[in-house]
Write a protein that holds these residues in place. Structure first.
Motif, mmCIF file in Angstrom:
data_model
loop_
_atom_site.group_PDB
_atom_site.id
_atom_site.type_symbol
_atom_site.label_atom_id
_atom_site.label_comp_id
_atom_site.label_asym_id
_atom_site.label_seq_id
_atom_site.Cartn_x
_atom_site.Cartn_y
_atom_site.Cartn_z
ATOM 1 N N UNK A 125 0.845 -1.211 0.000
ATOM 2 C CA UNK A 125 0.000 0.000 0.000
ATOM 3 C C UNK A 125 0.863 1.236 0.000
ATOM 4 N N UNK A 126 1.861 1.246 0.904
ATOM 5 C CA UNK A 126 2.689 2.447 1.064
ATOM 6 C C UNK A 126 3.565 2.650 -0.168
ATOM 7 N N UNK A 127 4.127 1.565 -0.697
ATOM 8 C CA UNK A 127 5.041 1.704 -1.826
ATOM 9 C C UNK A 127 4.303 1.798 -3.164
ATOM 10 N N UNK A 128 3.007 1.504 -3.160
ATOM 11 C CA UNK A 128 2.239 1.548 -4.409
ATOM 12 C C UNK A 128 2.641 0.439 -5.365
ATOM 13 N N UNK A 129 2.776 -0.776 -4.831
ATOM 14 C CA UNK A 129 3.204 -1.895 -5.681
ATOM 15 C C UNK A 129 2.185 -3.027 -5.640
ATOM 16 N N UNK A 130 2.255 -3.887 -6.649
ATOM 17 C CA UNK A 130 1.451 -5.109 -6.642
ATOM 18 C C UNK A 130 2.361 -6.282 -7.021
ATOM 19 N N UNK A 131 1.933 -7.491 -6.674
ATOM 20 C CA UNK A 131 2.699 -8.673 -7.073
ATOM 21 C C UNK A 131 1.927 -9.439 -8.133
ATOM 22 N N UNK A 132 2.607 -9.729 -9.244
ATOM 23 C CA UNK A 132 1.913 -10.399 -10.343
ATOM 24 C C UNK A 132 2.651 -11.669 -10.748
ATOM 25 N N UNK A 133 1.925 -12.545 -11.446
ATOM 26 C CA UNK A 133 2.552 -13.768 -11.948
ATOM 27 C C UNK A 133 3.207 -13.462 -13.286
#
Lengths: 316, 256
Positions: free
Chosen positions: B150-158
């Motif tokens: 949330x804080x870093x504005x990232x998501x994890x994707x395959x």
């Protein structure tokens, strides 16, 4: 819109099995939880029947002044316990069936699934006993075997090679050997658990009423991909550990308090015992929540292994 | 794969991309591998450091000792915090665990993560680990973000998986037959979806139960021959060979 080809093989990766399990459980929480509640209810019924049995037995022996009446009472109670366990095993399998039907896009209601599986109630009891018995057998044999190996290795090091037991390297070596042997034992156990991990599924899905057939089919399906199943079990275990461990902490502390009687203080023992029962209660509660997740994982592993081994999804 | 969450993200160039989110299972799998590597690295460093100090006498002398401890703490802190930052920055959002499991950290606008995002994610990792806060957040939010995300504005994707012809073993006879199939001109009737199914079959052929292989290939070949109107194929031809050559013919039909 650009779209990556994520699924060229059509089988699930280890991580995706777990994710699918959580999604399935999350979106069907109410249905699965109701069945889980019913299953746990049958477990609690065993405890209740014991209390009632003891009460009746007490009253009867008080009135008749004879212990002979306790024999039919005991036999009756054993029959009740067997029935409750069979019901418990069947309800667990119902969740497996619900999850599998959802995966293959043919969802069933809990009522329909229960009706389908009720005729196989006693097979599910037999199945859970057989799997439990086999696992105990594997655990005992491998434990004894590894124990003999460790003792032999230590014997050879001390008497054969004339190494001193006071040598710090030897002490560290022995400690490492024991830890290593324990880990090997654990791996053997999980591997065998993986062979029979999906044993409930064939009985719950396929047209069979034979527990033996179901077990050998589970074995056959997971034989070539055992390491995958082992990893899936390990990750699912790690994931549920925070919930499953909740009950273990108070019962562990309680056991120490009530068994290691340092001061002989009865109040310490009383607290210890109540902690143990609190732990038991929490274990039951966590099982209530965690069990449907495991059953969903089993259903997904079964569906995925069938696709891998039998190619049922390969249709033009 | 209908049970996996997807997310659409808009790049700075206004291109819309769709990703499959990494999912809790892959994330825990990757994290377990990372923690295993990370803790054994720390253990080896600690043991090595202790060994070095025990062997060199002047390191144990009074004025040097605080410095030695300070360096030790610095190294440990560096590995403790640095592991995730260094790998995620250098390997564009991947750590050894994530690489093995084939997932990646990206920014919400699909760009690669930089050192800034990695540091934020790493610093909030201990907070996410307490009381399994991160696990709960990933489980119950639509974009599967832990606090650090949330804080870093990232998501994890395959990561998408590519299948090449090398991963599929084809028999030599298949290429001759493929040429003949192309000459019939009926290969074009096969849809991309059907081709994908043949590819899945060839890729998974080795893993199929030997007792089931013939059944699966006969079924697929039968369905396919109906599609390309070649039901009266030579009876001697093996179903598996037939599927191999259709696979090759489909790939080669428009090449010239």
């Amino acid at each position: 819109m650009a779209k990556n080809n994520y699924d060229p093989v059509g089988t699930l990766s280890i991580g995706n099995v777990i994710t699918t399990g959580t999604t399935l459980y999350k979106s069907n929480f109410k249905r699965y939880f109701q069945v889980s509640l019913r299953a746990t209810g049958w477990l609690i019924a065993i405890g209740f029947s014991a209390v009632i049995g003891i009460l009746i037995g007490g009253v009867l022996s008080g009135v008749t002044k004879s212990w002979l009446l306790t024999i039919p009472l005991g036999l009756g109670w054993i029959a009740i316990v067997l029935y409750c366990l069979a019901k418990y095993a069947t309800n667990r399998a119902v969740i497996c069936r619900l999850a599998y039907q959802e995966i293959i896009d043919a969802p069933e209601s809990a009522e329909v699934a229960t009706r389908q599986l009720t005729p196989r109630t006693w097979s599910f009891l037999r199945l859970s006993w057989l799997v439990g018995f086999y696992l105990c057998l594997v655990a005992t044999i491998s434990y004894i075997g590894l124990g003999i190996l460790v003792v032999m290795a230590i014997g050879v090091a001390i008497y054969g090679l004339n190494l001193s037991i006071e040598n710090p390297f030897i002490i560290v070596g022995i400690a490492l050997l024991i830890i290593g042997a324990f880990l090997v034992w654990l791996v053997i156990l999980i591997r065998y658990y993986a062979y029979w991990f999906i044993a409930e599924l064939p009985l719950a899905i396929e047209q069979t009423t034979s527990a033996n057939f179901s077990i050998s089919r589970s074995n056959k399906l997971s034989r070539t991909v055992t390491s995958r199943v082992v990893l899936i079990i390990t990750i699912a275990f790690l994931m549920t550990l925070p919930i499953s461990a909740v009950g273990s902490v108070p019962s562990f502390i309680g056991q120490i308090m009530s068994s290691v009687n340092i001061s002989g203080d009865p109040s310490t023992q009383a607290i210890g015992k109540s902690l143990v029962s609190l732990g038991l209660l929490l274990n039951l509660l966590s099982e209530l929540f965690v069990m449907p997740f495991w059953q969903a994982i089993k259903a997904i592993v079964y569906a995925d292994l069938r696709n891998r081994r039998e190619g049922g999804d390969l249709i033009i | 794969m209908k049970f996996l969450n997807r997310v659409k993200s808009q790049t700075p160039e206004s291109v819309e991309l769709e990703f499959v989110l990494a999912g809790l299972g892959n994330r825990i799998y990757a994290l377990s591998i990372d923690y295993l590597i990370w803790s054994s690295t720390l253990l080896i460093l600690l043991l090595g450091w202790a060994f070095i100090i025990s062997q060199i006498n002047w390191l144990q002398s009074e004025p040097i000792r605080p410095w030695v401890s300070a360096i030790q703490i610095l190294i440990l802190f560096g590995v403790y915090i640095g592991y995730f930052i260094i790998f995620e920055t250098l390997w564009r959002g991947q750590t050894p665990g994530k690489r093995y499991v084939k997932i990646r950290v990206i920014r919400e606008d699909a760009r690669n993560v930089g050192i800034q995002q990695s540091i934020l994610r790493s610093l909030l990792r201990p907070v996410d680990d307490i009381f399994c806060l991160g696990l709960l957040l990933i489980l119950f939010t639509a974009q599967e973000k832990r606090l650090g995300d949330w804080v870093a504005g990232t998501i994890l994707v395959q990561e998408g998986q590519a299948i090449t012809n090398q991963q599929i073993t084809l028999s030599p006879a298949a290429s001759d037959l493929a040429v003949r199939l192309i000459e019939t001109g009926k290969i074009a009737a096969i849809t991309p979806h059907e081709f994908a199914t043949i590819r899945k079959y060839l890729y998974r052929y080795i893993g199929l139960d030997p007792a089931m292989r013939n059944e699966v290939s006969d079924r697929l070949a039968h369905q396919l021959l109906q599609r390309i109107e070649l039901e009266n194929r030579p009876l001697t031809m093996d179903s598996h060979l037939m599927l191999e050559s259709v696979y090759l013919a489909y790939q080669q039909q428009f090449r010239e």
